[in-house]
Design a protein around this motif. Structure first.
Motif, PDB file in Angstrom:
ATOM      1  N   VAL A  70       0.836  -1.201   0.000  1.00  0.00           N
ATOM      2  CA  VAL A  70       0.000   0.000   0.000  1.00  0.00           C
ATOM      3  C   VAL A  70       0.872   1.253   0.000  1.00  0.00           C
ATOM      4  CG1 VAL A  70      -1.600   1.315   1.443  1.00  0.00           C
ATOM      5  CG2 VAL A  70      -1.973  -1.127   1.076  1.00  0.00           C
ATOM      6  N   ASP A  71       0.477   2.232  -0.809  1.00  0.00           N
ATOM      7  CA  ASP A  71       1.263   3.468  -0.972  1.00  0.00           C
ATOM      8  C   ASP A  71       0.964   4.441   0.175  1.00  0.00           C
ATOM      9  OD1 ASP A  71       2.548   5.769  -1.753  1.00  0.00           O
ATOM     10  OD2 ASP A  71       1.836   5.704  -3.839  1.00  0.00           O
ATOM     11  N   GLU A  72       1.808   4.412   1.189  1.00  0.00           N
ATOM     12  CA  GLU A  72       1.589   5.258   2.363  1.00  0.00           C
ATOM     13  C   GLU A  72       1.983   6.711   2.093  1.00  0.00           C
ATOM     14  OE1 GLU A  72       2.724   3.597   6.109  1.00  0.00           O
ATOM     15  OE2 GLU A  72       2.602   1.539   5.375  1.00  0.00           O
ATOM     16  N   THR A  73       2.950   6.903   1.195  1.00  0.00           N
ATOM     17  CA  THR A  73       3.414   8.261   0.890  1.00  0.00           C
ATOM     18  C   THR A  73       2.318   9.078   0.221  1.00  0.00           C
ATOM     19  OG1 THR A  73       5.550   7.236   0.526  1.00  0.00           O
ATOM     20  CG2 THR A  73       5.319   9.527  -0.143  1.00  0.00           C
ATOM     21  N   LEU A  74       1.642   8.447  -0.727  1.00  0.00           N
ATOM     22  CA  LEU A  74       0.551   9.138  -1.423  1.00  0.00           C
ATOM     23  C   LEU A  74      -0.531   9.567  -0.431  1.00  0.00           C
ATOM     24  CD1 LEU A  74      -0.904   9.938  -4.106  1.00  0.00           C
ATOM     25  CD2 LEU A  74      -1.973   7.674  -4.040  1.00  0.00           C
ATOM     26  N   ALA A  75      -0.848   8.667   0.515  1.00  0.00           N
ATOM     27  CA  ALA A  75      -1.902   8.979   1.498  1.00  0.00           C
ATOM     28  C   ALA A  75      -1.529  10.211   2.313  1.00  0.00           C
ATOM     29  CB  ALA A  75      -2.121   7.785   2.422  1.00  0.00           C
ATOM     30  N   ALA A  76      -0.249  10.365   2.641  1.00  0.00           N
ATOM     31  CA  ALA A  76       0.173  11.503   3.465  1.00  0.00           C
ATOM     32  C   ALA A  76       0.317  12.771   2.630  1.00  0.00           C
ATOM     33  CB  ALA A  76       1.490  11.177   4.153  1.00  0.00           C
ATOM     34  N   ARG A  77       0.713  12.605   1.366  1.00  0.00           N
ATOM     35  CA  ARG A  77       0.937  13.792   0.530  1.00  0.00           C
ATOM     36  C   ARG A  77      -0.371  14.417   0.090  1.00  0.00           C
ATOM     37  NH1 ARG A  77       3.978  11.605  -3.500  1.00  0.00           N
ATOM     38  NH2 ARG A  77       2.370  11.987  -5.055  1.00  0.00           N
ATOM     39  N   LYS A  78      -1.325  13.586  -0.266  1.00  0.00           N
ATOM     40  CA  LYS A  78      -2.648  14.086  -0.677  1.00  0.00           C
ATOM     41  C   LYS A  78      -3.707  13.415   0.195  1.00  0.00           C
ATOM     42  CE  LYS A  78      -1.524  14.773  -5.560  1.00  0.00           C
ATOM     43  NZ  LYS A  78      -1.699  14.213  -6.922  1.00  0.00           N
ATOM     44  N   PRO A  79      -3.901  13.956   1.404  1.00  0.00           N
ATOM     45  CA  PRO A  79      -4.810  13.265   2.325  1.00  0.00           C
ATOM     46  C   PRO A  79      -6.257  13.245   1.813  1.00  0.00           C
ATOM     47  CG  PRO A  79      -3.531  14.984   3.450  1.00  0.00           C
ATOM     48  CD  PRO A  79      -3.317  15.169   1.987  1.00  0.00           C
ATOM     49  N   VAL A  80      -6.803  12.047   1.722  1.00  0.00           N
ATOM     50  CA  VAL A  80      -8.230  11.866   1.439  1.00  0.00           C
ATOM     51  C   VAL A  80      -8.810  11.164   2.655  1.00  0.00           C
ATOM     52  CG1 VAL A  80      -9.958  10.814  -0.066  1.00  0.00           C
ATOM     53  CG2 VAL A  80      -7.807  11.669  -1.032  1.00  0.00           C
ATOM     54  N   LEU A  81      -9.530  11.921   3.481  1.00  0.00           N
ATOM     55  CA  LEU A  81      -9.920  11.398   4.796  1.00  0.00           C
ATOM     56  C   LEU A  81     -11.402  11.084   4.906  1.00  0.00           C
ATOM     57  CD1 LEU A  81      -7.787  13.926   6.866  1.00  0.00           C
ATOM     58  CD2 LEU A  81      -7.152  11.621   6.154  1.00  0.00           C
ATOM     59  N   VAL A  82     -12.186  11.574   3.936  1.00  0.00           N
ATOM     60  CA  VAL A  82     -13.620  11.269   3.937  1.00  0.00           C
ATOM     61  C   VAL A  82     -14.056  10.976   2.504  1.00  0.00           C
ATOM     62  CG1 VAL A  82     -14.219  12.636   5.973  1.00  0.00           C
ATOM     63  CG2 VAL A  82     -14.200  13.720   3.733  1.00  0.00           C
ATOM     64  N   TYR A  83     -15.155  10.232   2.410  1.00  0.00           N
ATOM     65  CA  TYR A  83     -15.677   9.881   1.104  1.00  0.00           C
ATOM     66  C   TYR A  83     -16.326  11.096   0.448  1.00  0.00           C
ATOM     67  CZ  TYR A  83     -18.577   7.823  -2.501  1.00  0.00           C
ATOM     68  OH  TYR A  83     -19.176   7.534  -3.709  1.00  0.00           O
ATOM     69  N   LYS A  84     -15.991  11.311  -0.807  1.00  0.00           N
ATOM     70  CA  LYS A  84     -16.645  12.378  -1.581  1.00  0.00           C
ATOM     71  C   LYS A  84     -17.386  11.731  -2.742  1.00  0.00           C
ATOM     72  CE  LYS A  84     -14.842  16.534  -0.080  1.00  0.00           C
ATOM     73  NZ  LYS A  84     -13.712  16.107   0.734  1.00  0.00           N
ATOM     74  N   ASP A  85     -18.626  12.087  -2.886  1.00  0.00           N
ATOM     75  CA  ASP A  85     -19.410  11.579  -3.999  1.00  0.00           C
ATOM     76  C   ASP A  85     -18.772  12.063  -5.300  1.00  0.00           C
ATOM     77  OD1 ASP A  85     -21.314  10.999  -5.906  1.00  0.00           O
ATOM     78  OD2 ASP A  85     -22.977  11.416  -4.542  1.00  0.00           O
ATOM     79  N   PRO A  86     -18.418  11.138  -6.212  1.00  0.00           N
ATOM     80  CA  PRO A  86     -17.738  11.556  -7.449  1.00  0.00           C
ATOM     81  C   PRO A  86     -18.525  12.593  -8.242  1.00  0.00           C
ATOM     82  CG  PRO A  86     -18.042   9.158  -7.388  1.00  0.00           C
ATOM     83  CD  PRO A  86     -18.631   9.703  -6.131  1.00  0.00           C
ATOM     84  N   THR A  87     -19.852  12.573  -8.122  1.00  0.00           N
ATOM     85  CA  THR A  87     -20.652  13.537  -8.879  1.00  0.00           C
ATOM     86  C   THR A  87     -20.554  14.942  -8.295  1.00  0.00           C
ATOM     87  OG1 THR A  87     -22.606  13.097  -7.533  1.00  0.00           O
ATOM     88  CG2 THR A  87     -22.332  11.775  -9.527  1.00  0.00           C
ATOM     89  N   GLU A  88     -20.020  15.029  -7.033  1.00  0.00           N
ATOM     90  CA  GLU A  88     -19.893  16.346  -6.397  1.00  0.00           C
ATOM     91  C   GLU A  88     -18.504  16.933  -6.564  1.00  0.00           C
ATOM     92  OE1 GLU A  88     -20.944  15.923  -2.318  1.00  0.00           O
ATOM     93  OE2 GLU A  88     -22.942  15.192  -2.790  1.00  0.00           O
ATOM     94  N   GLU A  89     -17.609  16.196  -7.243  1.00  0.00           N
ATOM     95  CA  GLU A  89     -16.233  16.670  -7.398  1.00  0.00           C
ATOM     96  C   GLU A  89     -16.207  18.027  -8.079  1.00  0.00           C
ATOM     97  OE1 GLU A  89     -13.342  15.648  -6.355  1.00  0.00           O
ATOM     98  OE2 GLU A  89     -14.106  13.851  -5.371  1.00  0.00           O
ATOM     99  N   THR A  90     -15.373  18.900  -7.546  1.00  0.00           N
ATOM    100  CA  THR A  90     -15.255  20.221  -8.165  1.00  0.00           C
ATOM    101  C   THR A  90     -14.024  20.258  -9.059  1.00  0.00           C
ATOM    102  OG1 THR A  90     -14.099  20.940  -6.177  1.00  0.00           O
ATOM    103  CG2 THR A  90     -16.415  21.502  -6.372  1.00  0.00           C
TER     104      THR A  90
END
Lengths: 529, 456
Positions: free
Chosen positions: A509-529
């Motif tokens: 698992v890519d731990e570096t990516l998780a820390a560099r671009k934190p995604v901590l909650v689910y975002k509905d793809p249709t709501e992406e800005t």
């Protein structure tokens, strides 16, 4: 290579499969399951609970605060809920599946009796603020467990409130600070040896102290002379982990305590590893003033993927009066009281000659009852004889591992005396480019949870292995055989280790990516800005 | 000693492999004078499963549990029905007996649950993000105060007088060692919370204002008004939710201007447990993520590019920065978070809304019945599922006498606010979906009987 057939069908192939088989439409592979997020499965109108119709509409005065629509939370019907969490559970490794030799974490068998007693309604379904006459049994559990903890540690009192080990550390340091301040002695420094747990310096700093490190000796223990040289009127105390994070008993603890006391300070002992010495030696006899006991480690309560824990703190006579509110006390009439702010002063006058001087409340209620019942059941099951055997067996298992692997993995302190409950190795001696991480991931493919890696920091590429007392010789032998095999591959430079694990729901698992671009909650793809 | 698998022969063989003659040789580093020569005295020897179960059963029976009697206690701990599947699922060994997910490849189950939990909490609170849980609501409240100090570089905190007094005590205990605090010590006993005293205390030195929603007397106040006043002075608003079921029908604090929302998650999926273990909820704005305490799970990919989850941003935490750490927290309440998440999944937004409305409804029925009792005065102009009443005499005595009549009739304000004479007759009463019409009538009748002797 398959040629396209008449329908144009062309399989996508599994990359890591020995036989060329097509990808499945579900993403599942037999019993290796892919599971979507609840946000992709359900919507706010799905529900798995039948709820009565409300008899009343809202009060007019609430209308300004009412939600326009339900919270955007997905629901699932009961069968789907059971499947979702059952499928997720299968992507986990737990102690019920096999050895879980995480050093310093103490993963031992979780007796199901403990689960059963914790769910008895007299413990699980009572409110923290019920009148004390209605909770004498629950208070009895707290008192009985407190009695055992005091007896096993040779201390004077115990604060039951702290909700985890680190919370217990904070409680102990606050007791020390309160005792010093009561003497008008405002000291500023806490000494923390290198071999201490990572929480120790953070705790002292959080309690307002300046932290100074004390170096370790070449044999992995506190440098007594360096400690003595630093002691002075500005030192409030020292935090020591014993047995320490190198898995070694601090031989000089009594001498350390004497020196710290002579300089007017107090000794905090991190009791996270108490299971290695329970019934064999009492920390009170070594001059310790405060020590938390991780009930989940020494007395086995489930770790539950990270918690909850429970960290009662045993205290010396000098510190006991300063412990947190509320506390339990049995009076001569046999009634057990829960002493809160309202009664603290009167109770102190009547029963403690005015000597109780609590530093205050450190959490809303009186500690982790659900952990107390489990710990008490575990203690009663083992008894005084069994707990002594616990310490002996966990130390025996750890030394057995140390001696069985020291020819293939470097054991930096193997010559420094027997280890206690955990065996420590380093990654020195592996082939160029191979490290502790490769051994850990290789061990996963062998079907074991890896040991603790890269801790303690004082050892290069540390591997800290703690079998605990609930492993059989046969199980330990299988773990040793796998560790030996993986270590030999790392020494020989087997490249396939770099891509391990191979047989898991997820590859590395890519731990570096998780820390560099934190995604901590689910975002509905249709709501992406 | 049924949990210890080694046999005598195993031990002999292992000692031989190690190369020592006796087990005590492995304890050679323990100073001889401190070594115990046998089992600890005064403590019993090991006991069978049956014997331990019997002993614990006796202790359990020596309590009056909430299911046995009409029950009206709240004040930060709430009795709700927990669906059977919640307790069943958290007892699956792979969840129950796993450790902190340090090896993500074999802990995706726990990690995905934590990610889902964080997302649920953030949506419930109306915050951008949430962490993977803290010990309980009161310690989460302190952590929020400490975080506000780090963010604003100020150290004066204004606590609402209607914050749960145990939360106030917890914050004050910790603040004694680190910060100055201003607190409204007592709530004003009136129908609606009055923000004016609170707002008057906010100044340019204020790091945060802490307000409970609904407050300790069950009143639902105007959060937005406090948020605006705090922000005007550069302070943060910390909203505290001790009863998350309320958010099933009330607006989320994050949507009303709160910068940090903390809470007690016990109501959803976790039992009363005589005070613990509970579940600290913590949500905040995205920009504070690196100041946030506690554990976080983040989304990432694995070597094959598949969506995966992993613990992340741990450089904020104790195990990396040591004395520079922003908190000494080393764990979360993983199993309680799992229970919360499962229960919340069973409910969904619609179910939670309906559950909240049933709670509110039962509280209204209770208030109507109590209002008929001579001498009882309802304080609240509004409430969710708990409210305060004034009795004609000390409520601590009334609570004890009610318990003798097998009614657990609320939490006396005198117990929560010792020394506050004007609150001594106050009683905090809570109803939930578990409260039946029979319970309500039994409570009303018992109170009538008790108070009629007072000539009220």
């Amino acid at each position: 290579m398959n040629a396209p057939n008449k329908s144009g069908w062309k399989p996508e192939m599994h990359a890591d499969s020995a036989a060329p088989v097509p990808l499945t439409a579900s993403g599942d592979r037999g019993l290796m399951l892919e599971e979507k997020l609840i946000f992709e499965l359900g919507g706010p109108d799905n529900c798995g609970v039948d709820i009565d119709e409300p008899e009343y509409d809202v009060m007019p005065s609430l209308s300004g605060n009412l939600r326009a629509e339900p919270a955007p939370l997905p629901g699932l019907a009961e069968p789907e809920t059971v499947r979702h969490y059952t499928r997720l559970s299968r992507q986990n490794y737990g102690i019920d599946l096999g050895p879980f030799p995480l050093g310093s974490c103490t993963m031992k068998h979780n007796p199901r009796l403990n689960e059963k007693v914790a769910r008895m309604p007299g413990f699980a379904d009572v409110h923290p603020l019920q009148p004390v006459q209605t909770v004498q049994g629950a208070l009895g559990v707290i008192n009985e467990l407190a009695h055992w903890l005091i007896a096993l540690t040779g201390m004077y009192g115990v604060a039951m409130t702290p909700k985890a080990g680190a919370h217990g550390e904070l409680c102990g340091v606050l007791c020390i600070r309160s005792a010093l301040e009561a003497k008008g002695d405002a000291r500023e420094v806490f000494l923390v040896p290198e071999s201490a747990h990572g929480t120790n310096p953070a705790t002292a700093a959080f309690a307002g102290y300046r932290v100074e490190n004390i170096p370790a000796t070449p044999d992995g223990r506190v440098d007594l002379e360096a400690l003595k040289a630093r002691l002075g009127p500005d030192v409030a105390g020292v935090m020591i982990t014993n047995p320490n994070t190198c898995g070694l008993f601090e031989r000089d603890l009594k001498a350390i305590s004497d020196a710290v006391h002579a300089a007017g300070g107090y000794v905090y002992c991190d009791g996270a590893n108490f299971n290695a010495i329970v019934g064999k030696v009492r920390p009170g006899d070594l001059g310790v003033d405060a020590m938390h006991i991780n009930l989940h480690k020494t007395f086995s309560t489930p770790h539950g993927g990270g918690g909850p824990g429970s960290g009662p703190v045993v205290l010396s006579e000098a510190l006991a009066p300063y412990g947190p509110l509320p506390y339990t006390a049995r009076t001569k009439d046999g009634v057990i009281h829960l002493v809160e702010e309202a009664d603290a002063e009167a109770f102190s006058e009547e029963h403690f000659d005015g000597n109780m001087r609590s530093f205050g409340r450190m959490a809303a209620f009186q500690g982790q009852m659900g952990m107390f019942t489990r710990a008490l059941a575990y203690i009663l099951s083992h008894g005084a004889d069994g707990l002594r055997q616990v310490a002996e067996d966990c130390v025996l298992n750890a030394n057995y591992i140390l001696r069985s692997l020291e020819d293939v993995l470097e054991a930096p302190y193997a010559g420094a005396g027997p280890c206690m409950h955990e065996a420590l190795f380093s990654d020195n001696g592996l082939a160029e480019g191979f490290s502790t991480l490769d051994i850990a991931k290789g061990l996963i493919d062998e079907g074991f949870h890896p040991m603790t890696v890269y801790f303690p920091l004082v050892v290069h590429g540390a591997m800290l292995i703690e079998p605990t007392e609930t492993e059989s010789k046969d199980g330990t032998d299988r773990l040793i055989a796998s560790l030996r095999s993986v270590a030999e591959r790392a020494v020989a430079g087997d490249e396939s280790l770099h891509s391990a694990p191979h047989f898991t729901p997820r590859r590395r698992v890519d731990e570096t990516l998780a820390a560099r671009k934190p995604v901590l909650v689910y975002k509905d793809p249709t709501e992406e800005t | 000693m049924r949990y210890l698998p080694l046999t005598a022969d195993d031990r002999t063989a292992m000692l031989a492999k190690i190369g020592v003659g006796a087990i005590d040789d492995l304890f050679a580093d323990v100073p001889e004078e401190a070594r115990l020569d046998g089992p600890i005295r005064d403590l019993p020897m090991h006991a069978s499963e049956m014997a331990v179960e019997r002993h614990m059963g006796r202790l359990s029976a020596n309590n009056l549990n909430a299911g046995q009697v009409p029950f009206f206690l709240g004040a930060g701990a709430y009795r709700h029905h927990i669906p059977a599947s919640v307790d069943h699922l958290i007892q699956r060994g792979e969840f129950l007996t796993a450790y902190t997910p340090y090896q993500p490849e074999i802990a995706q189950g726990t990690l995905q649950v934590l990610f889902e939990f964080q997302s649920q909490v953030a949506r419930l609170f109306g915050t951008d993000i949430a962490n993977a849980s803290l010990y309980d609501g009161s310690t989460a409240c302190w952590e929020a105060v400490a975080m506000a100090g780090r963010i604003t570089k100020r150290n004066r905190v204004v606590l609402s007088g209607a914050l749960h007094p145990h939360y106030t005590s917890t914050v004050k205990t910790m603040a004694k060692f680190t910060k100055d605090i201003i607190a409204d010590a007592m709530p004003t006993i009136q129908g609606l919370p009055d923000n004016s005293g609170l707002i008057a205390r906010i100044d340019d030195e204020t790091s945060a204002v802490v307000v409970q929603y609904p407050d300790i007397l069950g009143r639902v106040g105007n959060l937005q008004e406090v948020a605006d006043a705090a922000h005007a002075k550069g302070a943060l608003l910390i909203a505290v939710v001790t009863e998350p079921v309320a958010l099933g029908m009330l607006k989320a604090p994050g949507a009303l201007g709160a910068d940090v929302v903390v809470g007690e998650g016990q109501s959803i999926g976790v039992g009363l447990n005589f005070g613990g273990p509970y579940l600290g909820l913590f949500g905040c704005r995205q920009k504070y993520v690196r100041q946030m305490p506690g554990r976080l799970c983040g989304e990432t990919v694995d070597a094959d590019g598949k969506r995966s989850f992993v613990l992340t941003l741990s450089t904020r935490e104790q195990h990396i920065r040591r004395e520079k750490a922003t908190s000494n927290i080393c764990t979360n309440s993983g199993l309680c978070a799992l229970a919360f998440s499962i229960h919340m999944t069973l409910l969904g937004g619609g179910g939670l809304n309906k559950l909240a409305r049933v709670n509110h409804s039962r509280a209204r029925q209770t208030a109507e019945r109590l209002a008929q009792v001579p001498g009882v005065r309802i304080i609240n102009d509004n409430y969710f599922n708990e409210f305060a009443v004034m009795l004609p005499r000390d409520a601590r005595d009334v609570v004890r006498e009610l318990a003798d009549m097998d009614v657990l009739g609320g939490v006396s304000l005198g117990r929560l606010y010792p020394g506050a004479d004007q609150l001594a007759n106050g009683l905090l009463v809570t109803a939930t979906e578990t409260t039946t019409a029979e319970d309500i009538e039994a409570f009303g009748a018992a109170l009538e009987q008790l108070l009629s002797g007072d000539g009220a």
